[in-house]
Motif scaffolding. Structure first.
Motif, PDB file in Angstrom:
ATOM      1  N   ARG A  65      -1.795  12.152   3.869  1.00  0.00           N
ATOM      2  CA  ARG A  65      -1.165  11.517   2.515  1.00  0.00           C
ATOM      3  C   ARG A  65      -2.169  10.282   1.959  1.00  0.00           C
ATOM      4  O   ARG A  65      -1.986  10.310   0.653  1.00  0.00           O
ATOM      5  CB  ARG A  65       0.256  11.257   2.862  1.00  0.00           C
ATOM      6  N   GLU A  66      -2.488   9.540   2.689  1.00  0.00           N
ATOM      7  CA  GLU A  66      -3.282   8.440   2.314  1.00  0.00           C
ATOM      8  C   GLU A  66      -4.868   8.906   1.455  1.00  0.00           C
ATOM      9  O   GLU A  66      -5.115   8.411   0.654  1.00  0.00           O
ATOM     10  CB  GLU A  66      -3.648   7.431   3.370  1.00  0.00           C
ATOM     11  N   CYS A  67      -5.357   9.832   2.108  1.00  0.00           N
ATOM     12  CA  CYS A  67      -6.521  10.493   1.838  1.00  0.00           C
ATOM     13  C   CYS A  67      -6.107  11.417   0.403  1.00  0.00           C
ATOM     14  O   CYS A  67      -6.914  10.994  -0.426  1.00  0.00           O
ATOM     15  CB  CYS A  67      -6.969  11.431   2.801  1.00  0.00           C
ATOM     16  N   LEU A  68      -5.052  11.810   0.495  1.00  0.00           N
ATOM     17  CA  LEU A  68      -4.698  12.600  -0.909  1.00  0.00           C
ATOM     18  C   LEU A  68      -4.564  11.403  -2.173  1.00  0.00           C
ATOM     19  O   LEU A  68      -5.048  11.936  -2.846  1.00  0.00           O
ATOM     20  CB  LEU A  68      -3.593  13.520  -0.597  1.00  0.00           C
ATOM     21  N   ALA A  69      -4.054  10.405  -1.674  1.00  0.00           N
ATOM     22  CA  ALA A  69      -3.633   9.207  -2.766  1.00  0.00           C
ATOM     23  C   ALA A  69      -4.928   8.822  -3.030  1.00  0.00           C
ATOM     24  O   ALA A  69      -5.092   8.610  -4.447  1.00  0.00           O
ATOM     25  CB  ALA A  69      -2.502   8.449  -1.996  1.00  0.00           C
ATOM     26  N   ALA A  70      -5.970   8.768  -2.372  1.00  0.00           N
ATOM     27  CA  ALA A  70      -7.315   8.128  -2.705  1.00  0.00           C
ATOM     28  C   ALA A  70      -7.855   9.028  -3.572  1.00  0.00           C
ATOM     29  O   ALA A  70      -8.443   8.621  -4.627  1.00  0.00           O
ATOM     30  CB  ALA A  70      -7.899   7.775  -1.233  1.00  0.00           C
ATOM     31  N   VAL A  71      -7.999  10.445  -3.421  1.00  0.00           N
ATOM     32  CA  VAL A  71      -8.412  11.283  -4.218  1.00  0.00           C
ATOM     33  C   VAL A  71      -8.042  11.396  -5.487  1.00  0.00           C
ATOM     34  O   VAL A  71      -8.500  11.451  -6.509  1.00  0.00           O
ATOM     35  CB  VAL A  71      -8.608  12.845  -3.483  1.00  0.00           C
ATOM     36  N   ILE A  72      -6.367  11.512  -5.544  1.00  0.00           N
ATOM     37  CA  ILE A  72      -5.896  11.363  -6.850  1.00  0.00           C
ATOM     38  C   ILE A  72      -6.197   9.940  -7.649  1.00  0.00           C
ATOM     39  O   ILE A  72      -6.461  10.079  -8.823  1.00  0.00           O
ATOM     40  CB  ILE A  72      -4.182  11.448  -6.546  1.00  0.00           C
ATOM     41  N   PHE A  73      -6.147   8.931  -7.011  1.00  0.00           N
ATOM     42  CA  PHE A  73      -6.657   7.789  -7.453  1.00  0.00           C
ATOM     43  C   PHE A  73      -8.016   7.524  -8.384  1.00  0.00           C
ATOM     44  O   PHE A  73      -8.137   7.258  -9.223  1.00  0.00           O
ATOM     45  CB  PHE A  73      -6.379   6.505  -6.620  1.00  0.00           C
ATOM     46  N   VAL A  74      -8.885   8.254  -7.605  1.00  0.00           N
ATOM     47  CA  VAL A  74     -10.156   8.109  -7.829  1.00  0.00           C
ATOM     48  C   VAL A  74     -10.398   9.174  -9.163  1.00  0.00           C
ATOM     49  O   VAL A  74     -10.919   8.585 -10.324  1.00  0.00           O
ATOM     50  CB  VAL A  74     -11.218   8.483  -7.180  1.00  0.00           C
ATOM     51  N   ALA A  75      -9.544  10.425  -9.130  1.00  0.00           N
ATOM     52  CA  ALA A  75      -9.872  11.259 -10.122  1.00  0.00           C
ATOM     53  C   ALA A  75      -8.923  10.895 -11.530  1.00  0.00           C
ATOM     54  O   ALA A  75      -9.561  11.257 -12.611  1.00  0.00           O
ATOM     55  CB  ALA A  75      -9.019  12.533  -9.662  1.00  0.00           C
ATOM     56  N   MET A  79       0.768  -1.245  -0.050  1.00  0.00           N
ATOM     57  CA  MET A  79      -0.246   0.050  -0.034  1.00  0.00           C
ATOM     58  C   MET A  79       1.013   1.232   0.011  1.00  0.00           C
ATOM     59  O   MET A  79       0.548   2.196  -0.662  1.00  0.00           O
ATOM     60  CB  MET A  79      -0.940   0.012   1.059  1.00  0.00           C
ATOM     61  N   THR A  80       2.117   1.337   0.743  1.00  0.00           N
ATOM     62  CA  THR A  80       2.752   2.406   0.891  1.00  0.00           C
ATOM     63  C   THR A  80       3.262   2.602  -0.422  1.00  0.00           C
ATOM     64  O   THR A  80       3.645   3.802  -0.750  1.00  0.00           O
ATOM     65  CB  THR A  80       3.888   2.159   1.815  1.00  0.00           C
ATOM     66  N   ASP A  81       3.646   1.777  -1.082  1.00  0.00           N
ATOM     67  CA  ASP A  81       4.357   1.911  -2.713  1.00  0.00           C
ATOM     68  C   ASP A  81       3.375   2.693  -3.659  1.00  0.00           C
ATOM     69  O   ASP A  81       3.632   3.698  -4.371  1.00  0.00           O
ATOM     70  CB  ASP A  81       4.548   0.747  -3.240  1.00  0.00           C
ATOM     71  N   LEU A  82       1.893   2.324  -3.249  1.00  0.00           N
ATOM     72  CA  LEU A  82       1.232   2.982  -4.213  1.00  0.00           C
ATOM     73  C   LEU A  82       0.889   4.562  -3.821  1.00  0.00           C
ATOM     74  O   LEU A  82       0.845   5.459  -4.689  1.00  0.00           O
ATOM     75  CB  LEU A  82      -0.506   2.390  -4.010  1.00  0.00           C
ATOM     76  N   VAL A  83       0.829   4.858  -2.518  1.00  0.00           N
ATOM     77  CA  VAL A  83       0.656   6.046  -1.923  1.00  0.00           C
ATOM     78  C   VAL A  83       1.984   7.060  -2.340  1.00  0.00           C
ATOM     79  O   VAL A  83       1.906   7.988  -2.933  1.00  0.00           O
ATOM     80  CB  VAL A  83       0.516   6.105  -0.298  1.00  0.00           C
ATOM     81  N   ASP A  84       3.141   6.278  -2.278  1.00  0.00           N
ATOM     82  CA  ASP A  84       4.457   7.137  -2.683  1.00  0.00           C
ATOM     83  C   ASP A  84       4.247   7.462  -4.306  1.00  0.00           C
ATOM     84  O   ASP A  84       4.827   8.192  -4.520  1.00  0.00           O
ATOM     85  CB  ASP A  84       5.408   6.057  -2.383  1.00  0.00           C
ATOM     86  N   ARG A  85       3.757   6.340  -5.014  1.00  0.00           N
ATOM     87  CA  ARG A  85       3.663   6.928  -6.507  1.00  0.00           C
ATOM     88  C   ARG A  85       2.631   7.687  -6.796  1.00  0.00           C
ATOM     89  O   ARG A  85       3.002   8.503  -7.667  1.00  0.00           O
ATOM     90  CB  ARG A  85       3.204   5.202  -7.157  1.00  0.00           C
ATOM     91  N   LEU A  86       1.426   7.750  -6.193  1.00  0.00           N
ATOM     92  CA  LEU A  86       0.638   8.592  -6.300  1.00  0.00           C
ATOM     93  C   LEU A  86       0.688  10.119  -5.803  1.00  0.00           C
ATOM     94  O   LEU A  86       0.402  11.168  -6.375  1.00  0.00           O
ATOM     95  CB  LEU A  86      -1.008   8.101  -5.963  1.00  0.00           C
ATOM     96  N   VAL A  87       1.556  10.112  -4.683  1.00  0.00           N
ATOM     97  CA  VAL A  87       1.631  11.507  -4.061  1.00  0.00           C
ATOM     98  C   VAL A  87       3.473  11.479  -3.718  1.00  0.00           C
ATOM     99  O   VAL A  87       3.570  11.007  -2.627  1.00  0.00           O
ATOM    100  CB  VAL A  87       1.084  11.538  -2.818  1.00  0.00           C
ATOM    101  N   PRO A  88       4.049  11.662  -4.842  1.00  0.00           N
ATOM    102  CA  PRO A  88       5.486  11.607  -4.631  1.00  0.00           C
ATOM    103  C   PRO A  88       5.852  13.021  -3.506  1.00  0.00           C
ATOM    104  O   PRO A  88       4.910  13.969  -3.410  1.00  0.00           O
ATOM    105  CB  PRO A  88       6.023  11.996  -6.095  1.00  0.00           C
ATOM    106  N   GLU A  89       7.074  12.940  -3.114  1.00  0.00           N
ATOM    107  CA  GLU A  89       7.309  13.927  -2.263  1.00  0.00           C
ATOM    108  C   GLU A  89       7.382  15.442  -2.769  1.00  0.00           C
ATOM    109  O   GLU A  89       7.116  16.117  -1.667  1.00  0.00           O
ATOM    110  CB  GLU A  89       8.867  13.582  -1.839  1.00  0.00           C
TER     111      GLU A  89
END
Length: 57
Positions: free
Chosen positions: A40-50, A1-11
């Protein structure tokens, strides 16, 4: 899961996000309730859905 978050929300994106969104204080006077989801996880979820076009539940 962390890999997906890091990929969707880079530093770089996370740094920009933290500049415009203030940190949240969690106040639970009675000590109960559910654990808060990470920003960060919530932001990744929003980006994934968008970007994926899947429906938001």
């Amino acid at each position: 899961m962390t890999d997906l978050v890091d990929r969707l929300v880079p530093e770089e994106l996370w740094t920009l996000f933290r500049r415009v969104v203030p940190p949240t204080e969690v106040i639970r006077p009675q000590g109960g309730g559910r654990r808060r989801a990470g920003d960060r996880e919530c932001l990744a979820a929003v980006i994934f859905v968008a970007t994926s076009g899947c429906t938001w539940r």
